[in-house]
Design a protein around this motif. Structure first.
Motif, PDB file in Angstrom:
ATOM      1  N   UNK A   1       0.871  24.519 -46.130  1.00  0.00           N
ATOM      2  CA  UNK A   1       0.061  23.310 -46.259  1.00  0.00           C
ATOM      3  C   UNK A   1      -1.276  23.487 -45.549  1.00  0.00           C
ATOM      4  N   UNK A   2      -2.273  22.708 -45.935  1.00  0.00           N
ATOM      5  CA  UNK A   2      -3.588  22.769 -45.301  1.00  0.00           C
ATOM      6  C   UNK A   2      -4.013  21.420 -44.736  1.00  0.00           C
ATOM      7  N   UNK A   3      -3.802  20.353 -45.501  1.00  0.00           N
ATOM      8  CA  UNK A   3      -4.232  19.022 -45.061  1.00  0.00           C
ATOM      9  C   UNK A   3      -3.358  18.513 -43.923  1.00  0.00           C
ATOM     10  N   UNK A   4      -2.043  18.679 -44.044  1.00  0.00           N
ATOM     11  CA  UNK A   4      -1.140  18.176 -43.008  1.00  0.00           C
ATOM     12  C   UNK A   4      -1.389  18.819 -41.650  1.00  0.00           C
ATOM     13  N   UNK A   5      -1.586  20.136 -41.548  1.00  0.00           N
ATOM     14  CA  UNK A   5      -1.877  20.712 -40.228  1.00  0.00           C
ATOM     15  C   UNK A   5      -3.173  20.180 -39.615  1.00  0.00           C
ATOM     16  N   UNK A   6      -4.191  19.927 -40.460  1.00  0.00           N
ATOM     17  CA  UNK A   6      -5.435  19.359 -39.948  1.00  0.00           C
ATOM     18  C   UNK A   6      -5.199  17.941 -39.422  1.00  0.00           C
ATOM     19  N   UNK A   7      -4.391  17.166 -40.152  1.00  0.00           N
ATOM     20  CA  UNK A   7      -4.038  15.821 -39.704  1.00  0.00           C
ATOM     21  C   UNK A   7      -3.273  15.887 -38.393  1.00  0.00           C
ATOM     22  N   UNK A   8      -2.348  16.824 -38.315  1.00  0.00           N
ATOM     23  CA  UNK A   8      -1.561  17.004 -37.098  1.00  0.00           C
ATOM     24  C   UNK A   8      -2.451  17.350 -35.909  1.00  0.00           C
ATOM     25  N   UNK A   9      -3.424  18.194 -36.130  1.00  0.00           N
ATOM     26  CA  UNK A   9      -4.345  18.576 -35.056  1.00  0.00           C
ATOM     27  C   UNK A   9      -5.132  17.364 -34.562  1.00  0.00           C
ATOM     28  N   UNK A  10      -5.593  16.538 -35.486  1.00  0.00           N
ATOM     29  CA  UNK A  10      -6.355  15.340 -35.120  1.00  0.00           C
ATOM     30  C   UNK A  10      -5.506  14.381 -34.297  1.00  0.00           C
ATOM     31  N   UNK A  11      -4.277  14.127 -34.739  1.00  0.00           N
ATOM     32  CA  UNK A  11      -3.399  13.211 -34.025  1.00  0.00           C
ATOM     33  C   UNK A  11      -2.987  13.779 -32.672  1.00  0.00           C
ATOM     34  N   UNK A  12      -2.814  15.097 -32.601  1.00  0.00           N
ATOM     35  CA  UNK A  12      -2.465  15.744 -31.331  1.00  0.00           C
ATOM     36  C   UNK A  12      -3.592  15.567 -30.318  1.00  0.00           C
ATOM     37  N   UNK A  13      -4.832  15.718 -30.775  1.00  0.00           N
ATOM     38  CA  UNK A  13      -5.990  15.507 -29.887  1.00  0.00           C
ATOM     39  C   UNK A  13      -6.013  14.081 -29.368  1.00  0.00           C
ATOM     40  N   UNK A  14      -5.746  13.131 -30.253  1.00  0.00           N
ATOM     41  CA  UNK A  14      -5.767  11.721 -29.843  1.00  0.00           C
ATOM     42  C   UNK A  14      -4.702  11.439 -28.790  1.00  0.00           C
ATOM     43  N   UNK A  15      -3.495  11.978 -29.003  1.00  0.00           N
ATOM     44  CA  UNK A  15      -2.416  11.749 -28.039  1.00  0.00           C
ATOM     45  C   UNK A  15      -2.700  12.446 -26.715  1.00  0.00           C
ATOM     46  N   UNK A  16      -3.256  13.651 -26.790  1.00  0.00           N
ATOM     47  CA  UNK A  16      -3.591  14.385 -25.565  1.00  0.00           C
ATOM     48  C   UNK A  16      -4.641  13.652 -24.743  1.00  0.00           C
ATOM     49  N   UNK A  17      -5.473  12.855 -25.421  1.00  0.00           N
ATOM     50  CA  UNK A  17      -6.506  12.074 -24.732  1.00  0.00           C
ATOM     51  C   UNK A  17      -5.975  10.745 -24.205  1.00  0.00           C
ATOM     52  N   UNK A  18      -4.657  10.535 -24.336  1.00  0.00           N
ATOM     53  CA  UNK A  18      -4.046   9.330 -23.773  1.00  0.00           C
ATOM     54  C   UNK A  18      -3.891   8.174 -24.734  1.00  0.00           C
ATOM     55  N   UNK A  19      -3.946   8.440 -26.042  1.00  0.00           N
ATOM     56  CA  UNK A  19      -3.907   7.360 -27.026  1.00  0.00           C
ATOM     57  C   UNK A  19      -2.618   7.315 -27.844  1.00  0.00           C
ATOM     58  N   UNK A  20      -1.533   7.817 -27.285  1.00  0.00           N
ATOM     59  CA  UNK A  20      -0.269   7.819 -28.035  1.00  0.00           C
ATOM     60  C   UNK A  20       0.186   6.411 -28.395  1.00  0.00           C
ATOM     61  N   UNK A  21      -0.143   5.425 -27.558  1.00  0.00           N
ATOM     62  CA  UNK A  21       0.281   4.045 -27.805  1.00  0.00           C
ATOM     63  C   UNK A  21      -0.794   3.198 -28.467  1.00  0.00           C
ATOM     64  N   UNK A  22      -1.895   3.815 -28.858  1.00  0.00           N
ATOM     65  CA  UNK A  22      -2.951   3.108 -29.587  1.00  0.00           C
ATOM     66  C   UNK A  22      -2.567   3.022 -31.063  1.00  0.00           C
ATOM     67  N   UNK A  23      -2.933   1.932 -31.711  1.00  0.00           N
ATOM     68  CA  UNK A  23      -2.592   1.755 -33.113  1.00  0.00           C
ATOM     69  C   UNK A  23      -3.412   2.687 -34.002  1.00  0.00           C
TER      70      UNK A  23
END
Length: 301
Positions: free
Chosen positions: A256-278
């Motif tokens: 896959x290509x799109x899903x890994x890019x999406x995963x990377x974006x969400x991982x960055x957001x969670x690493x920045x402390x936004x796991x509980x952000x909508x």
């Protein structure tokens, strides 16, 4: 049916209340988060002390937990659901789960004359509140026919997708698709704003095109600072779903290509402390990570 319930969080609590309102006695196993317990008890729910005690008292037990590993913990062991399962008992799992775990649990229940069904839910907590979830069910034909009236209490669509594991696979696929749209929307809005293009104009063009969607509307209105109902799915939950999709695709030998890019974006957001952000505030979150000033609402707000 007497229904047991484990996992009365943002999704499980309204489901349990719908079942109770439909006339089914509901018995709840309290977990670490007990905030919903006073409301459920006031509505008429009873409490159980162990998973085994819950299974012994109920015809069906519903689990709605963070992950399949948690489901396995309450299902197995001397005080688990399987230990007390009897012929005719059914375990319905609403967790965004792992099909591999589904198969292991299903086999254990079969050996007791009981059954397991994996049910993927499509719809944020707002749709759980109104009883309008779309459900994707993995179960035998016989078990699906048996549990369908119960599932229809809190859903607007109840689809039988095949044998054990099918429901959770479908949920994972659809969730990853939705998060790809959400991330593409956030990226589009961020770049447009950075280049000085009015977001109102972007909103009008996409709203009148085939690219329009509920996800786009929610995220665009939030990005423009207009009042909008936040979709109460957290970025941390979205990350889990997309990670499951990538692992499932990899296991199937599909690159896959799109899903890994999406995963990377969400991982960055969670690493920045936004796991509980909508997720509806993903535009603001990714803007913050990129160094732009923005405000994001969180699940605890």
């Amino acid at each position: 049916m007497t229904v047991g319930f484990i996992g009365v969080g943002r999704m499980g609590r309204p489901v349990a209340l719908h079942l109770l309102a439909a006339g089914h006695p509901v018995i709840v196993l309290p977990g670490a988060r007990r905030s919903a317990i006073p409301e459920l008890r006031a509505a008429g729910c009873l409490l159980a002390e162990t998973p085994a005690a819950l299974a012994a008292a109920c015809d069906v037990v519903v689990t709605c937990l963070p992950a399949s590993a948690t489901v396995a913990r309450v299902a197995t062991g001397a005080q688990g659901l399987i230990a007390a399962a009897r012929p005719g008992f059914v375990h319905i799992d609403l967790t965004s789960g792992d099909p591999g775990t589904d198969l292991v649990l299903a086999q254990a229940y079969t050996e007791k004359g009981a059954a397991f069904a994996d049910v993927g839910m499509s719809g944020a907590p707002e749709r759980a509140e109104t009883g309008q979830l779309t459900l994707m069910v993995g179960a035998t034909d016989v078990i699906f026919a048996e549990i369908k009236p119960l599932l229809e209490v809190f859903s607007s669509q109840c689809l039988h997708l095949g044998e054990i594991g099918s429901g959770h696979r479908a949920k994972t696929i659809i969730a990853s698709y939705g998060m790809a749209i959400a991330n593409a929307t956030a990226e589009t809005l961020i770049v447009a704003r950075h280049l000085g293009i009015d977001l109102g104009a972007i909103h009008k063009v996409i709203s009148g095109s085939g690219m329009n969607s509920t996800t786009f509307q929610t995220m665009a209105l939030a990005a423009m600072g207009e009042t909008a109902q936040a979709r109460k799915l957290t970025i941390g939950s979205a990350l889990k779903d997309v990670a499951s999709f990538v692992a499932m695709a990899d296991a199937a030998g599909f690159a896959t290509t799109i899903a890994p890019a999406t995963l990377q974006s969400l991982t960055r957001a969670c690493a920045a402390g936004h796991a509980e952000t909508f997720v509806s505030d993903l535009t603001a979150v990714l803007s913050d990570i990129s160094g732009h000033s923005a405000v994001a609402r969180t699940a605890s707000a």
